[in-house]
Design an enzyme around this catalytic site. Structure first.
Site, mmCIF file in Angstrom:
data_model
loop_
_atom_site.group_PDB
_atom_site.id
_atom_site.type_symbol
_atom_site.label_atom_id
_atom_site.label_comp_id
_atom_site.label_asym_id
_atom_site.label_seq_id
_atom_site.Cartn_x
_atom_site.Cartn_y
_atom_site.Cartn_z
ATOM 1 N N ASP A 33 0.858 -1.194 0.000
ATOM 2 C CA ASP A 33 0.000 0.000 0.000
ATOM 3 C C ASP A 33 0.886 1.233 0.000
ATOM 4 O O ASP A 33 2.030 1.180 0.456
ATOM 5 C CB ASP A 33 -0.923 0.006 1.239
ATOM 6 C CG ASP A 33 -2.149 0.886 1.051
ATOM 7 O OD1 ASP A 33 -3.263 0.354 0.940
ATOM 8 O OD2 ASP A 33 -1.987 2.139 1.026
ATOM 9 N N ASN A 95 -8.711 6.130 -10.585
ATOM 10 C CA ASN A 95 -8.253 4.747 -10.440
ATOM 11 C C ASN A 95 -7.452 4.238 -11.635
ATOM 12 O O ASN A 95 -6.639 3.325 -11.480
ATOM 13 C CB ASN A 95 -9.437 3.836 -10.117
ATOM 14 C CG ASN A 95 -9.899 4.019 -8.676
ATOM 15 O OD1 ASN A 95 -9.190 4.652 -7.886
ATOM 16 N ND2 ASN A 95 -11.058 3.495 -8.331
ATOM 17 N N ASN A 120 -12.652 -0.650 -8.821
ATOM 18 C CA ASN A 120 -13.730 -0.207 -9.727
ATOM 19 C C ASN A 120 -13.356 1.029 -10.530
ATOM 20 O O ASN A 120 -12.543 1.832 -10.059
ATOM 21 C CB ASN A 120 -14.984 0.106 -8.897
ATOM 22 C CG ASN A 120 -15.794 -1.138 -8.615
ATOM 23 O OD1 ASN A 120 -15.951 -1.979 -9.490
ATOM 24 N ND2 ASN A 120 -16.283 -1.269 -7.393
ATOM 25 N N ARG A 151 -24.995 -11.897 -3.808
ATOM 26 C CA ARG A 151 -26.028 -10.968 -3.325
ATOM 27 C C ARG A 151 -27.404 -11.470 -3.753
ATOM 28 O O ARG A 151 -28.343 -11.511 -2.949
ATOM 29 C CB ARG A 151 -25.772 -9.564 -3.892
ATOM 30 C CG ARG A 151 -24.615 -8.884 -3.211
ATOM 31 C CD ARG A 151 -24.331 -7.504 -3.750
ATOM 32 N NE ARG A 151 -23.334 -6.863 -2.895
ATOM 33 C CZ ARG A 151 -22.477 -5.940 -3.296
ATOM 34 N NH1 ARG A 151 -22.493 -5.514 -4.542
ATOM 35 N NH2 ARG A 151 -21.611 -5.416 -2.449
ATOM 36 N N HIS A 175 -20.651 -4.590 -13.585
ATOM 37 C CA HIS A 175 -20.869 -4.569 -12.142
ATOM 38 C C HIS A 175 -21.499 -3.223 -11.752
ATOM 39 O O HIS A 175 -21.038 -2.527 -10.878
ATOM 40 C CB HIS A 175 -19.489 -4.749 -11.492
ATOM 41 C CG HIS A 175 -19.486 -4.822 -10.013
ATOM 42 N ND1 HIS A 175 -20.300 -5.656 -9.298
ATOM 43 C CD2 HIS A 175 -18.719 -4.174 -9.091
ATOM 44 C CE1 HIS A 175 -20.040 -5.501 -8.009
ATOM 45 N NE2 HIS A 175 -19.091 -4.606 -7.855
HETATM 46 N N1 NAD Z 1 -15.083 -5.572 -7.917
HETATM 47 C C1 NAD Z 1 -15.847 -5.583 -6.833
HETATM 48 O O1 NAD Z 1 -16.761 -6.396 -6.711
HETATM 49 C C2 NAD Z 1 -15.592 -4.589 -5.732
HETATM 50 C C3 NAD Z 1 -16.255 -4.715 -4.501
HETATM 51 C C4 NAD Z 1 -15.949 -3.805 -3.484
HETATM 52 C C5 NAD Z 1 -15.019 -2.794 -3.690
HETATM 53 N N2 NAD Z 1 -14.431 -2.706 -4.924
HETATM 54 C C6 NAD Z 1 -13.435 -1.647 -5.211
HETATM 55 O O2 NAD Z 1 -12.213 -1.999 -4.562
HETATM 56 C C7 NAD Z 1 -11.460 -0.810 -4.340
HETATM 57 C C8 NAD Z 1 -10.991 -0.767 -2.892
HETATM 58 O O3 NAD Z 1 -12.082 -0.586 -2.019
HETATM 59 P P1 NAD Z 1 -11.813 -0.442 -0.446
HETATM 60 O O4 NAD Z 1 -13.128 -0.323 0.208
HETATM 61 O O5 NAD Z 1 -10.840 -1.489 0.021
HETATM 62 O O6 NAD Z 1 -11.065 0.991 -0.423
HETATM 63 P P2 NAD Z 1 -10.055 1.531 0.680
HETATM 64 O O7 NAD Z 1 -9.981 3.009 0.499
HETATM 65 O O8 NAD Z 1 -10.408 0.996 2.021
HETATM 66 O O9 NAD Z 1 -8.642 0.865 0.245
HETATM 67 C C9 NAD Z 1 -7.964 1.214 -0.919
HETATM 68 C C10 NAD Z 1 -6.481 1.197 -0.601
HETATM 69 O O10 NAD Z 1 -5.732 1.377 -1.807
HETATM 70 C C11 NAD Z 1 -4.548 2.070 -1.433
HETATM 71 N N3 NAD Z 1 -3.881 2.623 -2.610
HETATM 72 C C12 NAD Z 1 -4.222 3.715 -3.346
HETATM 73 N N4 NAD Z 1 -3.339 3.872 -4.360
HETATM 74 C C13 NAD Z 1 -2.446 2.870 -4.272
HETATM 75 C C14 NAD Z 1 -1.310 2.479 -5.039
HETATM 76 N N5 NAD Z 1 -0.916 3.195 -6.122
HETATM 77 N N6 NAD Z 1 -0.620 1.365 -4.670
HETATM 78 C C15 NAD Z 1 -0.996 0.677 -3.580
HETATM 79 N N7 NAD Z 1 -2.084 0.980 -2.811
HETATM 80 C C16 NAD Z 1 -2.782 2.061 -3.165
HETATM 81 C C17 NAD Z 1 -5.051 3.128 -0.451
HETATM 82 O O11 NAD Z 1 -4.001 3.676 0.302
HETATM 83 C C18 NAD Z 1 -6.039 2.308 0.374
HETATM 84 O O12 NAD Z 1 -5.437 1.727 1.508
HETATM 85 C C19 NAD Z 1 -12.385 0.352 -4.739
HETATM 86 O O13 NAD Z 1 -12.077 0.777 -6.050
HETATM 87 C C20 NAD Z 1 -13.761 -0.269 -4.689
HETATM 88 O O14 NAD Z 1 -14.683 0.395 -5.508
HETATM 89 C C21 NAD Z 1 -14.689 -3.568 -5.928
#
Ligand code: NAD
Length: 310
Positions: A33, A95, A120, A151, A175
């Site tokens: 991270d 993103n 996402n 879900r 999604h």
């Molecule tokens: N595909 C799915 O079904 C699904 C489901 C839930 C969440 N998501 C997505 O997953 C992602 C994460 O969600 P979350 O709730 O864990 O968010 P979060 O904010 O809790 O965690 C994201 C992490 O990414 C880190 N980060 C940012 N840039 C970075 C980089 N360049 N290198 C390494 N780490 C980096 C941040 O510091 C943070 O700790 C979001 O984009 C969310 O929309 C997708």
């Protein structure tokens, strides 16, 4: 599997690490991270649950992407989650930059790994990772449909009162609001759900499934969902690690299947230790096909935006 790196030690990343450890799915879990000290803290915290769950894999956290070295699988959860009122597409621009950075690190430090995208909007970013990495589609795929299907299964279980163990669901497409719950392929132990539920109730379930993420976001307020998303990722990892050849809806790069190319979207796939082994084409009736096409068009719109993000 020896080593898995989870990129992004936020909510989804941390919960995924905990589940992978509890299920003993690999020997080493690395958490990467950009937040200083955070992945180290997360790794230490999860390590200390080992006596309760009886696992003995190692967990390490770092801010140095070299932690990817030796990984067979990279799980990418890095990036911004959406806030209430936002769509998944609203976080695309921010993103894409994160994913580009992660893909470049992956090419450098783990060039033979598989990459499982979670960030996402997951279809568009899976497509971006596929393009930027130059890796074959077997090694670049995403998670969405397993979560959406779980879900839908939960809603069917609530409505019918049957055990969710007996409920099989299929959700295709993107999604987001255009996702395609295919109720015709949903059963309670092989019996179509239409045997138990009226068309009106099925319509309500389909709609609630489409908005499943937004419902949780609205309730949690300062967090999008992460328990079920992490469990869905773990289900994919389990299928890969154990070479189960499970048939699961995943985000796949389409190479002619469903008449589509240059697109990533949710379709039934076979997951094995080769990664995304194949895409399975199922018959869709006219309504399902129209919904599928609408979903493909929405993803294409996002993919077209990628060209403007250098
Ligand atoms: N595909 C799915 O079904 C699904 C489901 C839930 C969440 N998501 C997505 O997953 C992602 C994460 O969600 P979350 O709730 O864990 O968010 P979060 O904010 O809790 O965690 C994201 C992490 O990414 C880190 N980060 C940012 N840039 C970075 C980089 N360049 N290198 C390494 N780490 C980096 C941040 O510091 C943070 O700790 C979001 O984009 C969310 O929309 C997708």
């Amino acid at each position: 599997m020896r080593r898995i790196t989870i990129v992004g030690a936020g909510r989804v990343g941390e919960t995924t690490a905990q589940i992978l450890a509890e299920k003993d799915l690999c020997r080493e879990i690395a958490l990467l991270d950009v937040r200083e000290d955070v992945p180290q803290g997360v790794a230490l915290d999860i390590c200390q649950t080992a006596p309760f769950f009886g696992f003995d894999c190692s967990l390490t956290g770092s801010n140095d992407p070299q932690i990817m070295r030796g990984s067979e699988l990279l799980i990418v959860t890095a990036g911004l989650p959406r806030k209430p009122g936002m769509s998944r597409s609203d976080v695309l621009e921010a993103n894409v930059r994160v994913i580009d950075e992660v893909v470049d690190q992956a090419k450098r430090y783990a060039p033979d790994a598989m990459m499982l995208l979670v960030t996402n909007p997951v279809e568009t970013l899976t497509y971006r990772a596929f393009q930027r990495s130059g890796w074959p589609r077997e090694r670049v795929f995403g998670q969405a449909g397993i979560l959406d299907a779980s879900r839908m299964a939960a809603f069917i279980a609530h409505e019918t009162g049957f055990s969710s163990r007996d409920i099989t669901t299929m959700v295709l497409g993107g999604h987001g609001d255009t996702m395609v719950p295919v109720s015709r392929y949903c059963t309670v132990n092989g019996i179509p759900i239409s045997h138990f539920l009226s068309p009106e109730r099925i319509k309500v379930i389909n709609e609630r499934t489409r908005k499943g993420g937004a419902e949780i976001l609205a309730l949690r307020k300062n967090s999008s969902a992460y328990d079920a998303p992490a469990a869905a990722v773990a289900a994919m990892v389990d299928a890969i690690v154990h070479n189960r050849r499970r048939l699961l809806p995943c985000v796949a790069i389409l190479e002619g299947e469903y008449g589509e190319t240059e697109l990533a979207m949710g379709v039934p796939c076979v997951l094995s230790d080769h990664g995304l082994e194949s895409v399975v084409e199922i018959d869709l009736n006219a309504t399902e096909r129209a919904d599928f096409d609408r979903s493909a068009a929405a993803i294409r719109e996002d993919i077209a935006r990628l060209a403007d993000i250098a």
